[in-house]
Design a protein around this motif. Sequence first.
Motif, short mmCIF file in Angstrom:
data_model
loop_
_atom_site.label_atom_id
_atom_site.label_comp_id
_atom_site.label_asym_id
_atom_site.label_seq_id
_atom_site.Cartn_x
_atom_site.Cartn_y
_atom_site.Cartn_z
N ASP A 24 0.85 -1.11 0.12
CA ASP A 24 0.03 -0.14 -0.17
C ASP A 24 0.79 1.24 -0.11
O ASP A 24 2.16 1.07 0.43
CB ASP A 24 -0.82 0.06 1.10
CG ASP A 24 -2.23 0.63 1.08
OD1 ASP A 24 -2.12 1.41 0.03
OD2 ASP A 24 -3.03 0.53 1.88
N ASN A 25 0.36 2.32 -0.23
CA ASN A 25 0.97 3.56 -0.03
C ASN A 25 1.23 3.97 1.38
O ASN A 25 0.52 3.42 2.37
CB ASN A 25 0.38 4.66 -0.95
CG ASN A 25 -0.90 5.08 -0.43
OD1 ASN A 25 -1.45 4.74 0.60
ND2 ASN A 25 -1.63 5.82 -1.38
N VAL A 26 2.04 5.31 1.64
CA VAL A 26 2.19 5.37 3.23
C VAL A 26 0.88 5.96 3.86
O VAL A 26 0.88 5.50 4.86
CB VAL A 26 3.45 6.48 3.12
CG1 VAL A 26 3.54 7.15 4.42
CG2 VAL A 26 4.56 6.17 2.74
N ALA A 27 0.00 6.31 3.14
CA ALA A 27 -1.42 7.01 3.52
C ALA A 27 -2.25 5.63 3.79
O ALA A 27 -3.18 5.80 4.66
CB ALA A 27 -2.14 7.79 2.67
N GLY A 28 -1.98 4.46 3.35
CA GLY A 28 -2.77 3.34 3.47
C GLY A 28 -4.01 3.34 2.73
O GLY A 28 -4.84 2.70 3.38
N ASP A 29 -4.10 3.94 1.69
CA ASP A 29 -5.33 4.02 1.01
C ASP A 29 -6.11 2.79 0.84
O ASP A 29 -7.20 2.59 1.12
CB ASP A 29 -5.19 4.97 -0.31
CG ASP A 29 -4.89 6.41 -0.10
OD1 ASP A 29 -5.03 6.83 0.98
OD2 ASP A 29 -4.12 6.68 -1.15
N ARG A 30 -5.41 1.60 0.19
CA ARG A 30 -6.03 0.28 0.07
C ARG A 30 -6.34 -0.31 1.26
O ARG A 30 -7.61 -0.53 1.41
CB ARG A 30 -5.01 -0.36 -0.70
CG ARG A 30 -4.53 -0.24 -2.08
CD ARG A 30 -3.71 -1.09 -2.79
NE ARG A 30 -3.24 -0.51 -3.89
CZ ARG A 30 -1.94 -1.13 -4.70
NH1 ARG A 30 -1.53 -2.20 -4.10
NH2 ARG A 30 -1.54 -0.43 -5.79
#
Length: 65
Positions: A24-30
């Motif tokens: 996932d990306n750092v923001a945890g979007d998924r």
Amino acid sequence: MAGSFWIVQDPLAPADAIIVLSDDNVAGDRANRAAELYKARWAPVIVASGRMLRSYASVERADGS
């Protein structure tokens, strides 16, 4: 977007599982979206592949262990 042909915009329907593919990306979007769908009861379980992005993140099984 070069990979836009991979994106499918089907309407939501109840499922057996929510699948989160890869990192996932750092923001945890998924992961956040999967949690939203889980909390809305679209599926009883989330299955994720890839590595843990944050060392402080914990994993909890559906049975609470």
